[in-house]
Design a protein around this motif. Sequence first.
Motif, PDB file in Angstrom:
ATOM      1  N   GLU A   1     -24.831  -7.131 -27.398  1.00  0.00           N
ATOM      2  CA  GLU A   1     -23.977  -7.402 -26.534  1.00  0.00           C
ATOM      3  C   GLU A   1     -23.161  -6.250 -26.089  1.00  0.00           C
ATOM      4  O   GLU A   1     -23.246  -5.392 -26.653  1.00  0.00           O
ATOM      5  N   THR A   2     -22.332  -6.498 -24.807  1.00  0.00           N
ATOM      6  CA  THR A   2     -21.440  -5.485 -24.566  1.00  0.00           C
ATOM      7  C   THR A   2     -20.012  -6.347 -24.191  1.00  0.00           C
ATOM      8  O   THR A   2     -20.113  -7.406 -23.947  1.00  0.00           O
ATOM      9  N   ILE A   3     -18.998  -5.520 -24.566  1.00  0.00           N
ATOM     10  CA  ILE A   3     -17.673  -6.166 -24.453  1.00  0.00           C
ATOM     11  C   ILE A   3     -16.941  -5.134 -23.790  1.00  0.00           C
ATOM     12  O   ILE A   3     -16.936  -3.804 -23.811  1.00  0.00           O
ATOM     13  N   ALA A   4     -15.759  -5.434 -22.978  1.00  0.00           N
ATOM     14  CA  ALA A   4     -14.958  -4.383 -22.071  1.00  0.00           C
ATOM     15  C   ALA A   4     -14.226  -3.708 -23.139  1.00  0.00           C
ATOM     16  O   ALA A   4     -13.594  -4.242 -23.993  1.00  0.00           O
ATOM     17  N   VAL A   5     -14.119  -2.305 -22.743  1.00  0.00           N
ATOM     18  CA  VAL A   5     -13.340  -1.659 -23.574  1.00  0.00           C
ATOM     19  C   VAL A   5     -12.021  -2.005 -23.885  1.00  0.00           C
ATOM     20  O   VAL A   5     -11.264  -1.815 -24.809  1.00  0.00           O
ATOM     21  N   SER A   6     -11.319  -2.577 -22.679  1.00  0.00           N
ATOM     22  CA  SER A   6      -9.736  -3.156 -22.715  1.00  0.00           C
ATOM     23  C   SER A   6      -9.821  -4.207 -23.824  1.00  0.00           C
ATOM     24  O   SER A   6      -8.442  -4.592 -23.957  1.00  0.00           O
ATOM     25  N   THR A   7     -10.745  -4.807 -24.503  1.00  0.00           N
ATOM     26  CA  THR A   7     -10.680  -5.746 -25.238  1.00  0.00           C
ATOM     27  C   THR A   7     -10.949  -5.536 -26.712  1.00  0.00           C
ATOM     28  O   THR A   7     -10.699  -6.410 -27.524  1.00  0.00           O
TER      29      THR A   7
ATOM     30  N   SER B   1     -18.371 -16.377 -13.267  1.00  0.00           N
ATOM     31  CA  SER B   1     -18.191 -16.627 -14.647  1.00  0.00           C
ATOM     32  C   SER B   1     -17.218 -15.562 -15.180  1.00  0.00           C
ATOM     33  O   SER B   1     -17.322 -14.320 -14.884  1.00  0.00           O
ATOM     34  N   ASN B   2     -16.268 -16.013 -16.050  1.00  0.00           N
ATOM     35  CA  ASN B   2     -15.117 -14.920 -16.463  1.00  0.00           C
ATOM     36  C   ASN B   2     -16.184 -14.113 -17.788  1.00  0.00           C
ATOM     37  O   ASN B   2     -15.584 -13.278 -18.109  1.00  0.00           O
ATOM     38  N   HIS B   3     -17.403 -14.470 -18.042  1.00  0.00           N
ATOM     39  CA  HIS B   3     -18.252 -13.443 -18.571  1.00  0.00           C
ATOM     40  C   HIS B   3     -18.569 -12.142 -17.794  1.00  0.00           C
ATOM     41  O   HIS B   3     -18.752 -11.149 -18.448  1.00  0.00           O
ATOM     42  N   GLN B   4     -18.305 -12.412 -16.705  1.00  0.00           N
ATOM     43  CA  GLN B   4     -18.338 -11.122 -15.738  1.00  0.00           C
ATOM     44  C   GLN B   4     -17.291 -10.223 -15.605  1.00  0.00           C
ATOM     45  O   GLN B   4     -17.544  -9.114 -14.934  1.00  0.00           O
ATOM     46  N   ASN B   5     -15.993 -10.590 -15.930  1.00  0.00           N
ATOM     47  CA  ASN B   5     -15.048  -9.800 -15.651  1.00  0.00           C
ATOM     48  C   ASN B   5     -14.347  -9.273 -16.956  1.00  0.00           C
ATOM     49  O   ASN B   5     -13.563  -8.380 -16.905  1.00  0.00           O
ATOM     50  N   GLY B   6     -15.277  -9.404 -18.137  1.00  0.00           N
ATOM     51  CA  GLY B   6     -14.861  -8.708 -19.119  1.00  0.00           C
ATOM     52  C   GLY B   6     -13.905  -9.475 -20.178  1.00  0.00           C
ATOM     53  O   GLY B   6     -13.493  -8.900 -21.196  1.00  0.00           O
ATOM     54  N   THR B   7     -13.667 -10.582 -19.810  1.00  0.00           N
ATOM     55  CA  THR B   7     -12.399 -11.444 -20.533  1.00  0.00           C
ATOM     56  C   THR B   7     -13.001 -12.429 -21.450  1.00  0.00           C
ATOM     57  O   THR B   7     -12.291 -12.896 -22.511  1.00  0.00           O
ATOM     58  N   ALA B   8     -14.299 -12.858 -21.242  1.00  0.00           N
ATOM     59  CA  ALA B   8     -14.928 -13.967 -22.233  1.00  0.00           C
ATOM     60  C   ALA B   8     -15.559 -13.667 -23.360  1.00  0.00           C
ATOM     61  O   ALA B   8     -16.306 -12.586 -23.165  1.00  0.00           O
ATOM     62  N   PHE B   9     -15.673 -14.164 -24.407  1.00  0.00           N
ATOM     63  CA  PHE B   9     -16.168 -14.175 -25.458  1.00  0.00           C
ATOM     64  C   PHE B   9     -16.718 -15.361 -25.953  1.00  0.00           C
ATOM     65  O   PHE B   9     -16.059 -16.556 -26.016  1.00  0.00           O
ATOM     66  N   ASP B  10     -18.094 -15.524 -26.355  1.00  0.00           N
ATOM     67  CA  ASP B  10     -18.605 -16.706 -27.083  1.00  0.00           C
ATOM     68  C   ASP B  10     -18.675 -16.356 -28.250  1.00  0.00           C
ATOM     69  O   ASP B  10     -19.185 -15.406 -28.862  1.00  0.00           O
ATOM     70  N   ILE B  11     -17.939 -17.077 -29.277  1.00  0.00           N
ATOM     71  CA  ILE B  11     -17.809 -17.111 -30.972  1.00  0.00           C
ATOM     72  C   ILE B  11     -18.668 -18.205 -31.463  1.00  0.00           C
ATOM     73  O   ILE B  11     -18.781 -19.131 -31.221  1.00  0.00           O
ATOM     74  N   ALA B  12     -19.310 -17.467 -32.417  1.00  0.00           N
ATOM     75  CA  ALA B  12     -20.192 -18.453 -33.407  1.00  0.00           C
ATOM     76  C   ALA B  12     -19.284 -19.118 -34.273  1.00  0.00           C
ATOM     77  O   ALA B  12     -18.518 -18.983 -35.083  1.00  0.00           O
ATOM     78  N   VAL B  13     -19.316 -20.711 -33.619  1.00  0.00           N
ATOM     79  CA  VAL B  13     -18.504 -21.742 -34.279  1.00  0.00           C
ATOM     80  C   VAL B  13     -19.116 -22.996 -34.766  1.00  0.00           C
ATOM     81  O   VAL B  13     -18.545 -23.804 -35.305  1.00  0.00           O
ATOM     82  N   SER B  14     -20.408 -22.733 -34.607  1.00  0.00           N
ATOM     83  CA  SER B  14     -21.385 -24.038 -34.953  1.00  0.00           C
ATOM     84  C   SER B  14     -20.520 -25.457 -35.087  1.00  0.00           C
ATOM     85  O   SER B  14     -20.289 -26.158 -35.791  1.00  0.00           O
TER      86      SER B  14
ATOM     87  N   GLU C   1     -11.276 -16.571 -24.474  1.00  0.00           N
ATOM     88  CA  GLU C   1     -10.982 -15.662 -23.316  1.00  0.00           C
ATOM     89  C   GLU C   1      -9.788 -14.739 -23.866  1.00  0.00           C
ATOM     90  O   GLU C   1      -8.739 -15.238 -24.396  1.00  0.00           O
ATOM     91  N   PHE C   2      -9.884 -13.556 -23.448  1.00  0.00           N
ATOM     92  CA  PHE C   2      -9.021 -12.734 -23.778  1.00  0.00           C
ATOM     93  C   PHE C   2      -7.792 -12.700 -22.553  1.00  0.00           C
ATOM     94  O   PHE C   2      -8.224 -11.958 -21.837  1.00  0.00           O
ATOM     95  N   ASN C   3      -6.928 -13.126 -22.766  1.00  0.00           N
ATOM     96  CA  ASN C   3      -5.817 -13.421 -21.763  1.00  0.00           C
ATOM     97  C   ASN C   3      -4.408 -13.509 -22.490  1.00  0.00           C
ATOM     98  O   ASN C   3      -4.021 -14.576 -22.707  1.00  0.00           O
ATOM     99  N   PRO C   4      -3.740 -12.351 -22.627  1.00  0.00           N
ATOM    100  CA  PRO C   4      -2.558 -12.529 -23.490  1.00  0.00           C
ATOM    101  C   PRO C   4      -1.482 -13.490 -22.667  1.00  0.00           C
ATOM    102  O   PRO C   4      -0.691 -13.831 -23.540  1.00  0.00           O
ATOM    103  N   THR C   5      -1.476 -13.499 -21.535  1.00  0.00           N
ATOM    104  CA  THR C   5      -0.323 -14.159 -20.857  1.00  0.00           C
ATOM    105  C   THR C   5      -0.508 -15.579 -21.168  1.00  0.00           C
ATOM    106  O   THR C   5       0.239 -16.553 -21.733  1.00  0.00           O
ATOM    107  N   ARG C   6      -1.930 -16.010 -20.910  1.00  0.00           N
ATOM    108  CA  ARG C   6      -2.051 -17.570 -21.093  1.00  0.00           C
ATOM    109  C   ARG C   6      -2.231 -17.952 -22.475  1.00  0.00           C
ATOM    110  O   ARG C   6      -1.957 -18.908 -23.096  1.00  0.00           O
TER     111      ARG C   6
END
Length: 270
Positions: free
Chosen positions: A144-150, A203-216, A248-253
Amino acid sequence: MSIAQSYLDKQFTVTDSDARIRDAANLIEYLVFKPSDLIPPGKSVGDPKTIPDGSVVAITEVKMLPTGSKSSTVFAKAVDAGTRNEIGWTSTRNLAGGFVNETLGTLLPSPGDGRFGPNAAWSGGSYLGQIDLVRIVDVGSEIETIAVSTVKEYFAMTTAALRNSVKVAIKSGFRSYPEQKHLFEGFSRGLPGFNRAAKPGFSNHQNGTAFDIAVSGGAGNNTYDWLCINATSFGFVRTVSREPWHWEFNPTRAKAAKNAGTFKTPNVRD
């Protein structure tokens, strides 16, 4: 920890009794014992060379052999963690943890990359520009790729989770416009294996903030329950109904959710 190559400062344990050593010139091929080799007890000429189960190694280099759109076999060059003597190349699947969450290097925009390139960020149907990405191994051993900012906050969260014996592992991160288009079209056509997906560009997966996490499945899963208690402290918040894996990585929210005594944004109903 190096953002680009997290594995360089770590040690790994081999957890496979058949951890075969690969040919450095052709990683698809195994090295085998030749008559001129010092052959250990129980081995014969022609048998594959292996790294003993339980060996503690350091990794000095990795290579990826693509097998699909984002699926790759990741090979690691191993050295003895104590002596630093070279052992050889092997699959990262032979290592404890399978190399999940290890970062493999940066993916920077290239000159001339446009709005549909691999680093192009989108939000609300609008092209935002190019962002720097980091390659990371996901829970299924895909890249996968993730934004450097996250990166800093994501790994602060995974490290804190491990202290509680909880594994936080990514399933999906940043998506390019073509990747999102592929997922949306598959979902729209009802093809097997395609989940609900937003239109490309939305999709917020396209702006670098969204993560899908393995939570079963969500509630009752150790990782999900841990995230519900702790994720907002690291700037992550749940934002989509019926998708317990989507954070999503959004410190304000995230701060607003934490102050409200919850882990999700007001729109999330389950």
